[in-house]
Design a protein around this motif. Structure first.
Motif: not given
Length: 682
Positions: A598-620
């Protein structure tokens, strides 16, 4: 606002020539006059002494406003304060070698030609294209031979490279790149009034990294690409900078397109952390080769493995003398400098180089030995060459900012992403629009473009590697027939036909073009951005593709590359550390890659600090697998054609909608699930 790169279109006139014509061959020891006995003139003096010892020449006289240093000129050699004085008292020499300041090459060369001498002219031959054309015409009228001092063009590696391309070992030539990273200190620019100048007392000088210290890199790259005369160059883009407090450039990118369509990318600096041997890379469809031209060393990489070869070199002075005696071709004739002069003219007519701000420069050494180092410049040069992109297009923090096509903001006005048109992206990278940089509300950049490992990865967007035989992803194409990735002339582009922007929205009308220019698809792409609670914002990206005719939407997976079925939505992430990728039930690249969720998430430390990204699957298409890369490079995508291509009839459409969240700070599986569950509404 100044433009990020300056371009010129070269005239399509036939290349001028210089020929000895009806003048008699020189069958005795030729008489040589050297004009300029300091600086690079000392190199010529050492070479002339070698030729004297072999009884090959007569050093008739030298000329320089400053007397020669003790021991540099053979005893008994007449010395004059200038060429005019030399010619007034002595018979005209057979050859005049001009090794004087750049802005004097043309006038002194013309005086020598008028007197009846042949010419060896140090590089660059003259400081403008107009002066070059005048000198060519002057030499032709007097039937004077003119050799230009691009010593690398005497390397025996050049015919070996031609043979290498002819053999097919590295395939067909697809591009040429030049990489030069040298250092220059304050003393270098203090040595003369003209050093580092674009002009002096109203006279062109153009003493920059492209046209003087690393001019051999440019000239050698042009020769390998088959560009000799003016007509062999179709266009030149330059992007000029300096870290030194000088007029001319010391850190520059130059992109050239030959009349035959070969791209040449030169990335050069005099502000490296340390000097390295410069090289020219020959990119073939089946391999590549690096030519270290100062060492006459060639490193070849192909399916046969890697090997290194070393070659000899023909001295250009000896080549000129052989030309005058028996008519052998000049290796670096004035006529063959036309392509280089087209590049010099682009530098000359470009806006003044931009000063690199001090915050990006480290100074090392003391006193006259102090020199600037542009932080990270070696990697930046490599990226520029690989991506065929200028520093401005790479978005380097010290480069001239490239204006985005539009800016995506939240309804309240906070900018969160820039839309790049992508029209200047190299053809083999499949030009297309994309979002970059994409930032969290705290200002952390989470996207990348033109990365060194895959320069065709462009921020956040949509791309496919096989649309009815056209590569709209970039790079090599995986084919079932070859069972591997191959370079093919199959790259298309996605062009922007219209864009509408407003608070929180961007809407694009796009055309997906085949490699032959035909329309494959039309796309309506809508991006909506809203705040999504404390420290997060949500992006909804909706795409509707409509087929112009029957079309197949595929990629490596549908063409037989098991586990490599990328294509569709893709997010190339910025360099990061401690990355974690997860879905509701799994964690880690191996567990997540190739599986729907249903979704995939990414968490890491980037150049400017910690951040997370979550992408939900396309409902289609909730069963579309996720494509993730963590160990090799950071990237997340949704695979449209994991194992089978999607077939559309003419007029049929396909829709995909992706919701994604960008969060300041690390994200956990529970946090990702909560964002997706409540929809991220403001």
């Amino acid at each position: 606002m100044s433009t990020p790169a300056h371009s010129t279109e070269s005239p399509q006139a036939s290349a001028p020539g210089t020929a000895v014509g009806s003048r008699s061959p020189i069958q005795r020891r030729p008489r040589i006059a050297l004009v300029g006995v300091h600086g690079f003139g000392l190199v010529h003096l050492r070479n002339l002494k070698r030729l004297l010892e072999s009884d090959a020449i007569v050093l008739d006289a030298v000329a320089d406003p400053s007397p020669p240093d003790d021991g540099t000129v053979p005893d008994g050699t007449p010395s004059y304060a200038g060429l005019d004085a030399l010619l007034a008292e002595r018979p005209t020499p057979d050859v005049a070698i001009i090794a004087t300041p750049l802005q004097t090459h043309g006038p002194l060369g013309a005086v020598a030609i008028d007197a009846g001498a042949h010419l060896y002219l140090e590089k660059p031959p003259v400081p403008s294209l107009a002066a070059y054309r005048q000198l060519v015409e002057h030499a032709d009228r007097h039937e004077s031979a003119v050799q230009v001092g691009f010593q690398s063009l005497g390397s025996h590696a050049l015919p070996a490279i031609e043979a290498l391309l002819g053999s097919g070992e590295i395939g067909e030539l697809r591009a040429v790149g030049a990489f030069g990273a040298w250092t220059r200190d304050l003393a270098y620019y203090a040595r003369s009034r003209w050093a580092g100048k674009r002009s002096l007392n109203g006279v062109d000088v153009i003493d920059g990294v492209v046209t003087n210290p690393l001019a051999h890199a440019v000239a050698t790259a042009l020769r390998i690409a088959g560009a000799r005369g003016e007509a062999d160059v179709a266009s030149v883009d330059v992007d000029l900078y300096h870290a030194h407090r000088i007029e001319a450039d010391d850190t520059s990118a130059v992109r050239i397109r030959t009349a035959d369509g070969v791209p040449i990318m030169c990335a050069l600096t005099l502000c490296a952390s340390e000097s390295a041997e410069p090289w020219v890379t020959i990119y073939g469809t089946e391999g590549e080769a690096d030519f270290y031209y100062t060492e006459d060393r060639l490193v070849v990489r192909s399916s046969n493995g890697e090997r290194e070869e070393r070659f000899g070199r023909t001295d250009l002075t000896e080549n000129l003398l052989e030309h005058l005696a028996s008519g052998v071709p000049l290796l670096s004739s004035l006529a063959d400098a036309g392509a280089f002069m087209s590049v010099l003219e682009a530098v000359r007519t470009a806006p003044a180089p931009r000063q690199i701000p001090d915050e990006f420069v480290d100074w090392v050494g003391e006193g006259e030995a102090a020199r600037p180092v542009v932080r990270g410049i070696e990697r930046d040069l490599a990226r520029a060459v690989r991506a065929q992109a200028t520093f401005s297009e790479l978005g380097l923090p010290w480069a001239t900012p490239e204006e985005p096509l539009a800016v995506l903001t939240l309804p309240g006005g906070d900018a969160v992403a820039a839309l790049r048109r992508g029209e200047r992206v190299a053809p083999t990278l499949s030009p297309r629009p994309y979002l970059h940089p994409v930032r969290t509300l705290g200002g952390i950049t989470v996207t990348d473009h033109f990365p060194l490992d895959h320069p065709w990865h462009l921020g956040l967007g949509l791309a496919l590697q096989d649309v009815s035989g056209t590569n709209l992803w970039g790079g090599r194409t995986y084919t079932r027939e070859a069972g591997r990735y191959v370079w093919r002339p199959d790259h298309g582009r996605i062009t922007v036909e219209a864009v509408e922007s407003g608070p929180g929205t961007l809407r694009l009308a796009l055309r997906w073009e085949a490699h032959d220019g035909a329309t494959l698809l039309r796309e309506d792409r809508l991006a909506r951005a809203v705040a999504a609670g404390d420290g997060a914002w949500r992006l909804e990206l909706k795409s509707r593709l409509e087929a112009a005719g029957p079309v197949s939407l595929g990629g490596p997976g549908s063409n037989g590359n098991t586990g490599g079925g990328y294509g569709g939505f893709f997010l190339r992430l910025a360099p990061c550390s401690r990355p974690v990728v997860m879905t509701p039930d799994h964690e880690g690249e191996e567990a997540v890659h190739g599986h729907p969720a249903p979704w995939v998430a990414w968490s890491s430390t980037f150049g400017g600090g910690d951040a997370g990204i979550v992408v939900a699957a396309a409902p289609e298409a909730p069963q579309d697998p996720w494509f993730v890369r963590l160990a090799g490079y950071p990237g997340v995508g949704s695979a449209l054609a994991w194992e089978r291509a999607v077939e559309l009839g003419g007029g049929e459409s396909l829709e995909r909608t992706f919701r994604m969240w960008f969060v300041d700070g690390p994200i956990t599986a529970d946090g990702a699930a909560a964002l997706v569950a409540d929809g991220g509404a403001a």
